[in-house]
Design a protein around this motif. Structure first.
Motif, PDB file in Angstrom:
ATOM      1  N   UNK A  42       6.821  38.788   1.821  1.00  0.00           N
ATOM      2  CA  UNK A  42       5.642  38.017   1.430  1.00  0.00           C
ATOM      3  C   UNK A  42       4.384  38.652   2.010  1.00  0.00           C
ATOM      4  N   UNK A  43       3.436  38.953   1.128  1.00  0.00           N
ATOM      5  CA  UNK A  43       2.134  39.453   1.548  1.00  0.00           C
ATOM      6  C   UNK A  43       2.228  40.749   2.329  1.00  0.00           C
ATOM      7  N   UNK A  44       1.141  41.115   3.030  1.00  0.00           N
ATOM      8  CA  UNK A  44       1.120  42.381   3.773  1.00  0.00           C
ATOM      9  C   UNK A  44       2.191  42.446   4.860  1.00  0.00           C
ATOM     10  N   UNK A  45       2.494  41.320   5.519  1.00  0.00           N
ATOM     11  CA  UNK A  45       3.518  41.361   6.574  1.00  0.00           C
ATOM     12  C   UNK A  45       4.879  41.693   5.980  1.00  0.00           C
ATOM     13  N   UNK A  46       5.146  41.146   4.805  1.00  0.00           N
ATOM     14  CA  UNK A  46       6.419  41.420   4.147  1.00  0.00           C
ATOM     15  C   UNK A  46       6.533  42.894   3.795  1.00  0.00           C
ATOM     16  N   UNK A  47       5.461  43.450   3.249  1.00  0.00           N
ATOM     17  CA  UNK A  47       5.503  44.863   2.855  1.00  0.00           C
ATOM     18  C   UNK A  47       5.606  45.774   4.073  1.00  0.00           C
ATOM     19  N   UNK A  48       5.084  45.291   5.207  1.00  0.00           N
ATOM     20  CA  UNK A  48       5.159  46.097   6.437  1.00  0.00           C
ATOM     21  C   UNK A  48       6.604  46.237   6.927  1.00  0.00           C
ATOM     22  N   UNK A  49       7.505  45.385   6.439  1.00  0.00           N
ATOM     23  CA  UNK A  49       8.911  45.493   6.840  1.00  0.00           C
ATOM     24  C   UNK A  49       9.638  46.630   6.113  1.00  0.00           C
TER      25      UNK A  49
ATOM     26  N   UNK B  83       9.490  49.972   5.671  1.00  0.00           N
ATOM     27  CA  UNK B  83      10.012  51.193   6.301  1.00  0.00           C
ATOM     28  C   UNK B  83      11.258  50.937   7.136  1.00  0.00           C
ATOM     29  N   UNK B  84      11.366  49.765   7.740  1.00  0.00           N
ATOM     30  CA  UNK B  84      12.552  49.458   8.551  1.00  0.00           C
ATOM     31  C   UNK B  84      13.724  49.017   7.680  1.00  0.00           C
ATOM     32  N   UNK B  85      13.440  48.413   6.510  1.00  0.00           N
ATOM     33  CA  UNK B  85      14.515  47.893   5.657  1.00  0.00           C
ATOM     34  C   UNK B  85      15.172  48.986   4.825  1.00  0.00           C
ATOM     35  N   UNK B  86      14.360  49.893   4.294  1.00  0.00           N
ATOM     36  CA  UNK B  86      14.877  50.849   3.311  1.00  0.00           C
ATOM     37  C   UNK B  86      16.037  51.714   3.825  1.00  0.00           C
ATOM     38  N   UNK B  87      16.019  52.191   5.059  1.00  0.00           N
ATOM     39  CA  UNK B  87      17.132  53.053   5.492  1.00  0.00           C
ATOM     40  C   UNK B  87      18.427  52.309   5.828  1.00  0.00           C
TER      41      UNK B  87
ATOM     42  N   UNK C   3      -1.605  44.148  -5.470  1.00  0.00           N
ATOM     43  CA  UNK C   3      -2.198  43.811  -4.179  1.00  0.00           C
ATOM     44  C   UNK C   3      -1.287  42.875  -3.398  1.00  0.00           C
ATOM     45  N   UNK C   4      -1.010  43.237  -2.140  1.00  0.00           N
ATOM     46  CA  UNK C   4      -0.162  42.393  -1.286  1.00  0.00           C
ATOM     47  C   UNK C   4      -1.018  41.328  -0.613  1.00  0.00           C
ATOM     48  N   UNK C   5      -1.497  40.376  -1.403  1.00  0.00           N
ATOM     49  CA  UNK C   5      -2.305  39.300  -0.825  1.00  0.00           C
ATOM     50  C   UNK C   5      -1.440  38.383   0.029  1.00  0.00           C
ATOM     51  N   UNK C   6      -2.082  37.712   0.996  1.00  0.00           N
ATOM     52  CA  UNK C   6      -1.340  36.785   1.870  1.00  0.00           C
ATOM     53  C   UNK C   6      -0.630  35.741   1.014  1.00  0.00           C
ATOM     54  N   UNK C   7       0.623  35.462   1.307  1.00  0.00           N
ATOM     55  CA  UNK C   7       1.359  34.412   0.615  1.00  0.00           C
ATOM     56  C   UNK C   7       1.955  34.845  -0.711  1.00  0.00           C
ATOM     57  N   UNK C   8       1.702  36.074  -1.147  1.00  0.00           N
ATOM     58  CA  UNK C   8       2.212  36.523  -2.447  1.00  0.00           C
ATOM     59  C   UNK C   8       3.625  37.102  -2.286  1.00  0.00           C
ATOM     60  N   UNK C   9       4.532  36.690  -3.166  1.00  0.00           N
ATOM     61  CA  UNK C   9       5.899  37.217  -3.107  1.00  0.00           C
ATOM     62  C   UNK C   9       5.915  38.621  -3.723  1.00  0.00           C
ATOM     63  N   UNK C  10       6.142  39.634  -2.885  1.00  0.00           N
ATOM     64  CA  UNK C  10       6.076  41.035  -3.324  1.00  0.00           C
ATOM     65  C   UNK C  10       7.468  41.589  -3.652  1.00  0.00           C
ATOM     66  N   UNK C  11       8.486  41.007  -3.056  1.00  0.00           N
ATOM     67  CA  UNK C  11       9.843  41.496  -3.272  1.00  0.00           C
ATOM     68  C   UNK C  11      10.784  40.730  -2.355  1.00  0.00           C
TER      69      UNK C  11
END
Ligand SMILES: Nc1ncnc2c1ncn2[C@@H]1O[C@H](COP(=O)(O)OP(=O)(O)O)[C@@H](O)[C@H]1O
Ligand SMILES: [Mg+2]
Length: 377
Positions: free
Chosen positions: A320-327, A329-333, A346-354
């Motif tokens: 969710x949002x920028x914090x979610x997308x910041x995860x 690099x750690x998740x992909x490997x 845009x990774x706006x706050x509260x937006x479901x990105x994946x």
């Protein structure tokens, strides 16, 4: 199980999807895997669903000409959201099969109808009252008691359109702020856990139910689902039975989710029904033989349902949002984690990105050190 199986739509048929969000996108991807084309209809050209569609209509949901052309171009229509305007269905339904149909959509887009329907289907719910004016709200508070939750009956999602009332003085401000009206007042449920279950119902009336899951929210948005729910088997079984009964009572063709509150004494109260694939069912994409999007397309296309059997335990984390997308690099490997992204700019706050699904050997979730597990998700 009932009824004869209809002939499935032939390969290369076109499934129309109303709505361009991530649920439509993942439905379209599943449809492609099953040999179908999708025609996505949404007001926004760069929506997640449009990016993966074989055909597109960018138009307002109530545009009569665009809807008539869409109906003529597709073999069946499905919806990725329940708030389909009545006018839209009036135009589509006489021209093309719509799955789910009017009944399921009408019930699930209005919390008053939804609550009454759950009760009729044998699912207990928290005490509730319809609220049309401030005097009605005061009467409802007197009957139900405080704390209570005041909600819009339509168009609420992710906790929007609701207010928790703890003191009588808070009523007037909340009533003035929440719209559209009428509103609904529900008793505040002192739940120990929130759980949900997803079921698919086919054109032939057969039902496949996934295991119930345990949901955790952050800022009113789903953050984590644990599959299976770490609850007594009697509770999990009851949730699954309720969902199957609701699917049958709605005469649903497609996938649906029911959200429940678990009370300290082990009873379940129904909260909401979503007549579509649901965020709390995303874990099924990787942990079940047939995931919820495949089931949805199978149902809509008149295919037999696949197996809802869970071959692995899973934890789903929403990104969710920028914090979610910041995860990322750690998740992909991580070898036991599958990442699904929705193509949003845009990774706006509260937006479901994946979301990310972490798989565990079947039967091992309850023994996991949750802190350790969540630290890497
Ligand atoms: N009656 C209630 N008692 C306690 N908590 C509630 C109640 N209704 C809603 N909530 C909390 O608010 C969340 C969102 O409410 P919900 O009715 O599911 O609306 P939506 O998901 O459409 O925003 C729930 O998942 C739950 O955590
Ligand atoms: Mg909800």
């Amino acid at each position: 199980m009932s009824g004869a199986l209809a002939t499935p739509l032939p390969p290369n048929s076109t499934i129309g999807i109303l709505g361009g969000g991530q649920l439509g996108r993942m439905s379209a991807l599943a449809a492609a895997e099953l040999g179908y084309r999708c025609h996505v209809y949404a007001p926004d050209a760069d929506s997640p669903g449009m990016q993966v569609a074989a055909a597109r209509t960018v138009a307002d949901y109530e545009d009569p000409e665009a809807l008539a052309a869409f109906a003529a171009a597709v073999d069946v229509v499905t919806f990725e959201f329940e708030n389909v305007p009545a006018r839209t269905l009036e135009i589509l339904a006489p021209r093309v099969p719509c799955r789910p149909g009017r009944k399921a959509l009408a019930v699930c887009q209005d919390r008053l109808q939804e609550k009454a329907f759950l009760e009729r289907a044998g699912v207990p719910v928290a005490p509730w009252r319809a609220v049309h004016d401030l005097a009605g709200l005061e009467a409802a508070m007197a009957e139900i008691g405080l704390p209570a939750v005041l909600k819009t009956t339509r168009l609420g999602y992710d906790g929007r359109g609701q207010a928790v009332l703890r003191r009588p003085e808070e009523a007037a401000e909340a009533f003035a702020r929440l719209e559209p009206r009428p509103l609904i007042l529900e008793a505040f449920v002192p739940f120990t856990q929130e759980i949900s279950a997803v079921a698919a119902r086919g054109l032939d009336g057969s039902v496949a139910v996934y295991d119930a899951v345990e949901n955790r929210h952050s800022h009113h948005i789903l953050d984590l689902s644990f599959a299976p729910a770490r609850v007594p088997e009697a509770v999990a079984g009851q949730a699954r039975r309720h969902v199957a009964e609701v699917a049958a009572a709605l005469e649903l063709v497609g996938v649906l989710a029911v959200e429940f509150f678990l009370l300290p004494d082990g009873r379940l109260l129904g909260n909401e029904i979503a007549p579509r694939p649901h965020n709390s069912g995303h874990w099924t994409m990787d942990a079940c033989q047939a995931g919820q999007f495949h089931q949805h397309i199978r149902a809509v296309a008149g295919m037999p349902l696949g197996s809802a059997e869970r071959h692995s335990d899973a934890v789903m984390r929403n990104l969710i949002g920028p914090e979610g997308m910041a995860r990322l690099p750690a998740l992909l490997p991580q070898p036991d984690v599958s990442v699904h992204l929705y193509g949003k700019q845009a990774a706006r706050a509260g937006r479901k990105m994946g979301h990310a699904n972490c798989l565990l050997p079947r039967g091992s979730l309850s023994a996991q050190d949750e802190g350790k597990l969540l630290a890497r998700l």
